[in-house]
Structures are given as structure tokens and as C-alpha cells.
Design a protein around this motif. Structure first.
Motif, PDB file in Angstrom:
ATOM      1  N   ALA A   1      27.150 -30.356 -50.652  1.00 34.12           N
ATOM      2  CA  ALA A   1      27.572 -31.435 -51.554  1.00 34.12           C
ATOM      3  C   ALA A   1      26.827 -31.305 -52.878  1.00 34.12           C
ATOM      4  O   ALA A   1      25.706 -30.803 -52.935  1.00 34.12           O
ATOM      5  CB  ALA A   1      27.276 -32.790 -50.924  1.00 34.12           C
ATOM      6  N   SER A   2      27.500 -31.751 -53.951  1.00 31.33           N
ATOM      7  CA  SER A   2      26.858 -31.888 -55.270  1.00 31.33           C
ATOM      8  C   SER A   2      27.298 -33.239 -55.793  1.00 31.33           C
ATOM      9  O   SER A   2      28.495 -33.454 -55.998  1.00 31.33           O
ATOM     10  CB  SER A   2      27.326 -30.797 -56.225  1.00 31.33           C
ATOM     11  OG  SER A   2      26.718 -29.581 -55.919  1.00 31.33           O
TER      12      SER A   2
ATOM     13  N   VAL B   1      22.489 -33.965 -57.714  1.00 27.14           N
ATOM     14  CA  VAL B   1      21.772 -33.659 -56.472  1.00 27.14           C
ATOM     15  C   VAL B   1      22.629 -32.683 -55.675  1.00 27.14           C
ATOM     16  O   VAL B   1      23.798 -32.957 -55.392  1.00 27.14           O
ATOM     17  CB  VAL B   1      21.534 -34.959 -55.664  1.00 27.14           C
ATOM     18  CG1 VAL B   1      20.843 -34.647 -54.341  1.00 27.14           C
ATOM     19  CG2 VAL B   1      20.702 -35.938 -56.485  1.00 27.14           C
ATOM     20  N   HIS B   2      22.057 -31.509 -55.363  1.00 26.96           N
ATOM     21  CA  HIS B   2      22.773 -30.493 -54.583  1.00 26.96           C
ATOM     22  C   HIS B   2      22.209 -30.488 -53.164  1.00 26.96           C
ATOM     23  O   HIS B   2      20.983 -30.490 -52.994  1.00 26.96           O
ATOM     24  CB  HIS B   2      22.574 -29.102 -55.182  1.00 26.96           C
ATOM     25  CG  HIS B   2      23.006 -29.018 -56.616  1.00 26.96           C
ATOM     26  ND1 HIS B   2      24.321 -28.897 -56.994  1.00 26.96           N
ATOM     27  CD2 HIS B   2      22.297 -29.054 -57.771  1.00 26.96           C
ATOM     28  CE1 HIS B   2      24.398 -28.845 -58.315  1.00 26.96           C
ATOM     29  NE2 HIS B   2      23.176 -28.948 -58.807  1.00 26.96           N
ATOM     30  N   LEU B   3      23.101 -30.468 -52.193  1.00 29.06           N
ATOM     31  CA  LEU B   3      22.656 -30.397 -50.802  1.00 29.06           C
ATOM     32  C   LEU B   3      23.243 -29.154 -50.149  1.00 29.06           C
ATOM     33  O   LEU B   3      24.445 -28.911 -50.215  1.00 29.06           O
ATOM     34  CB  LEU B   3      23.101 -31.653 -50.047  1.00 29.06           C
ATOM     35  CG  LEU B   3      22.609 -31.727 -48.598  1.00 29.06           C
ATOM     36  CD1 LEU B   3      22.166 -33.136 -48.260  1.00 29.06           C
ATOM     37  CD2 LEU B   3      23.667 -31.277 -47.620  1.00 29.06           C
ATOM     38  N   VAL B   4      22.365 -28.326 -49.581  1.00 33.62           N
ATOM     39  CA  VAL B   4      22.819 -27.126 -48.864  1.00 33.62           C
ATOM     40  C   VAL B   4      22.299 -27.241 -47.428  1.00 33.62           C
ATOM     41  O   VAL B   4      21.082 -27.247 -47.210  1.00 33.62           O
ATOM     42  CB  VAL B   4      22.270 -25.841 -49.532  1.00 33.62           C
ATOM     43  CG1 VAL B   4      22.729 -24.604 -48.774  1.00 33.62           C
ATOM     44  CG2 VAL B   4      22.698 -25.765 -50.984  1.00 33.62           C
TER      45      VAL B   4
ATOM     46  N   ALA C   1      18.515 -29.478 -43.906  1.00 28.14           N
ATOM     47  CA  ALA C   1      19.223 -29.264 -45.177  1.00 28.14           C
ATOM     48  C   ALA C   1      18.198 -29.152 -46.292  1.00 28.14           C
ATOM     49  O   ALA C   1      17.066 -29.630 -46.165  1.00 28.14           O
ATOM     50  CB  ALA C   1      20.149 -30.442 -45.448  1.00 28.14           C
ATOM     51  N   CYS C   2      18.647 -28.504 -47.373  1.00 26.91           N
ATOM     52  CA  CYS C   2      17.785 -28.381 -48.562  1.00 26.91           C
ATOM     53  C   CYS C   2      18.428 -29.174 -49.693  1.00 26.91           C
ATOM     54  O   CYS C   2      19.632 -29.073 -49.922  1.00 26.91           O
ATOM     55  CB  CYS C   2      17.674 -26.904 -48.936  1.00 26.91           C
ATOM     56  SG  CYS C   2      16.749 -26.650 -50.444  1.00 26.91           S
TER      57      CYS C   2
END
Ligand code: ATP
Ligand code: MG
Length: 354
Positions: free
Chosen positions: A85-86, A102-105, A111-112
Motif C-alpha cells: 500500500a501507498s 506512507v509505503h507499506l511492503v 511488514a516494512c
């Protein structure tokens, strides 16, 4: 002890299964070396590690879960940490309003999260644009010295002739004064244009309706020495907007319309059109029925001080300045001479979509 190692304890994951903790510790060490805010989360949003930049961004508030220490991030992510998600977040960051992405990987077992500071990025982009503008201005300085010193040298010689009063008849006095006035007008025209170009906009780029910018440019043309008998037929693109500094887009359009009007000796019809093109780009075309541009002049029309106009009619800065402005806006400008005659200037700009 260094600042980084003093904060190291915040990186050590707590309550993490041993098999996860080894690789997590490696990720956390890596994150600590990154200057952007980075955080590692467990599957339920529990904070496993946060690097120094993230701890500073959160004002030192690193609690057990993301929800507890950055409720805005958690809400924007919908409380889910298992998908890419961004999301954009507007929040108060240490007393200052901040726009963040906010970027979620996700990764196995967590998750980072990384945070991009859009406010700072916008300030850096604006500073970069200004640096580019000043660099171009520096490039122009050599040309300016040449362009300004010639008319000033002519003024100086004419004044010497007139001051000597030798053979100065009323006719030569009139001619001499007219020459001085013409040369001073040229110097003023150059310095005025460069002044407009180097001015830092009081306001940064904002969404501007292309039709409004064109109407204002047409109005300026109408009030100029060349626009009185020229008709502009404009086919607009209602609702289309470009991200531009107020005044700059209008200056570009005015320069192009003025060239078209001058090419037609101040009479006839200019056809202008704006439309949305592929990839949310805006395309503006301005066509005239003048003589067009000679092939040997074509490669030079965007160079500073290139002009084919008579002394006093052109400084050769209109297209050079327009090209700088358009490139700064992320667009392109080109000029074509259609087979049936005249010239057509094409400006392509990134469109703005809310
Ligand atoms: N529509 C046009 N038709 C024919 N020639 C053009 C047209 N637009 C530009 N040119 C050519 O390109 C040259 C450079 O244009 P530019 O606008 O940069 O300078 P200028 O019009 O000569 O002077 P300034 O705009 O600074 O008063 C012009 O002198 C002219 O030769
Ligand atoms: Mg011009």
C-alpha cells in the motif's frame, strides 16, 4: 558513544520468535543505516523496530503498536499490514503541518513501513527549480553583456558627438537623440525580460485553468502595440488545468501570441487550440499565417538573443525564456512550419487532475 549506537536499544525486537528475530535484527540494522523513516511491524501492527529517522519523525513516541504511536498511519492503512500500500497522510509533525506518503511492503511474518516527507520534497523541488533557473540565467549573462554593451557603446559615441557640438545641426541633433532613445529602449527591454525570468514566484505552482491563462494572454496581446488588428480564434479545453506558477504560463502564451502577431505584421487571424492528450497531457497549439521560419533559422529560435527582427522590435529572449519555463513545468515546446505556410507553436504540459 555515537548518537546512532545510543539509540540502538530501540531497534532490538522484543517478544519476537527466535527464528524471526535473527533476520529481523539484520533488517533492523539495515533500516538504521537508511536516512528515511523506516519501521518494521509484526503481523498485528506491533512495532518490532524503528530506525532513528522514524523515531525522530514520531517525536520519540515509539509504543508497542503502530495504532498507539501513529494512529494516522494506522487509520490510512486501514489497520492492514498484509498487502502492498501507498497512502497519503496529512498530520501534525512536531508542531508543523506535514504531507506524507506512507509505503507499506509486507514480508513473511510482518511488514516494512517507510515514510516520504512530501512537504520537504516540495521545498527541495522548488529550490532545485530555482537553482536551474539561476544556472540558465548565468548562461545568459555572457550574452547579456554583449547585447547590452553594444547599445550602450552606441549611446556613448553619440553623446560624444553631440557634446562636441561640431557640425551638429538641428537634424543631426534629432537623429542623435532618436538613436540614443532607441538604444536605451533596447537595453531596458532586455533587462525587463531578464528581471521577469529571474523573479522567484511569490507563489509556487498551483492548478491553473488553461482557458483562463489563454484569455489573459489574449487580453495582453490586445493591449500591446501588435494586437489591435489581430483576431485570435481560440478553441479551449474547458476544465483542463496545468500545474503552473501564476503569471508564468500566461507569459509563455503571450510570448507565442506576440510572435504570431508580429509575423503577420499586426493583422490577420491567429488560431489557437488547447486539448487534453494521452497520458493526461495538455496540448496547446498556436498557428499563424505569417511567412514561417527559414530552415537555417529553425535550429536557433530557442537560443537566447536569437532574433530576425529589426533593432527595437525583438530582444530574442521570448522563446528562450518560454522554453525554460515550460521545461521547468515538466513540459515541452516546439515549433513547426506546415507545408501550407505560417508557423505553429506546440506546447505540451503535464495536466493536473485533482
Ligand atoms: N510565429 C513565428 N513566425 C515566424 N518566425 C518566428 C515565429 N516565432 C518565432 N519566430 C522566430 O524566432 C525568433 C526568436 O523568437 P523570440 O520570441 O525568442 O524572439 P523575438 O520575438 O525576436 O524577440 P522578443 O520575443 O524577445 O521580443 C524570432 O526573431 C523569429 O525569427
Ligand atoms: Mg518574441
Amino acid at each position: 558513544m555515537s548518537g546512532r549506537s545510543r539509540h540502538r536499544s530501540a531497534l532490538v525486537p522484543r517478544a519476537v520468535p527466535p527464528k524471526v528475530s535473527a533476520s529481523l535484527r539484520a533488517y533492523a540494522e539495515l533500516a538504521e543505516a537508511v536516512h528515511s523513516p523506516v519501521m518494521l511491524l509484526g503481523p498485528q501492527g506491533e512495532i518490532l523496530a524503528a530506525n532513528l529517522a522514524m523515531r525522530e519523525r514520531l517525536g520519540g513516541r515509539v509504543a508497542a503498536t503502530l495504532r498507539e504511536c501513529a494512529a494516522e498511519y494506522d487509520a490510512a492503512l486501514g489497520g492492514r499490514y498484509d498487502r502492498h500500500a501507498s497512502v497519503t497522510v496529512a498530520r501534525d509533525c512536531q508542531g508543523q503541518p506535514a504531507d506524507e506518503t506512507v509505503h507499506l511492503v509486507p514480508f513473511e511474518g510482518g511488514a516494512c513501513i517507510s515514510v516520504e516527507d512530501r512537504t520537504r520534497l516540495a521545498a527541495l523541488e522548488s529550490a532545485h527549480a530555482q537553482t536551474t533557473r539561476l544556472a540558465s540565467l548565468g548562461f545568459m549573462v555572457a550574452g547579456v553583456c554583449h547585447e547590452v554593451s553594444n547599445p550602450l557603446a552606441a549611446v556613448s559615441s553619440m553623446l560624444q558627438i553631440l557634446q562636441s557640438r561640431r557640425g551638429v545641426t538641428p537634424e543631426t541633433l534629432d537623429k542623435g537623440l532618436a538613436s540614443i532613445a532607441g538604444n536605451i529602449a533596447r537595453v531596458l527591454a532586455i533587462t525587463r525580460k531578464l528581471g521577469d525570468f529571474s523573479r522567484v514566484g511569490a507563489q509556487g505552482p498551483i492548478p491553473l485553468a488553461i482557458d483562463d491563462a489563454m484569455s489573459e494572454a489574449i487580453m495582453l496581446l490586445r493591449h500591446s502595440a501588435w494586437g489591435g488588428a489581430v483576431r485570435v480564434e481560440y478553441r479551449g479545453a474547458a476544465g483542463s488545468r496545468a500545474l503552473a506558477c501564476p503569471g508564468q504560463l500566461q507569459q509563455v502564451l503571450f510570448n507565442i501570441l506576440l510572435n504570431a502577431a508580429q509575423a503577420m505584421h499586426g493583422t490577420g487571424c491567429i488560431e489557437a487550440e488547447a486539448r487534453s492528450g494521452p497520458g493526461a497531457r495538455l496540448r496547446i497549439e498556436v498557428r499563424d499565417h505569417g511567412p514561417g521560419i527559414a530552415p537555417e533559422a529553425m535550429p536557433h529560435v530557442f537560443e537566447p538573443f536569437f532574433t530576425t527582427k529589426r533593432s527595437g522590435e525583438g530582444t530574442g529572449l521570448g522563446l528562450a525564456i518560454s522554453s525554460e519555463i515550460v521545461h521547468e513545468m515538466g513540459g515541452r515546446i516546439s515549433i513547426e512550419c506546415p507545408a501550407h505556410g505560417g508557423a505553429c507553436v506546440i506546447v505540451e504540459l503535464p495536466g493536473y487532475e485533482a
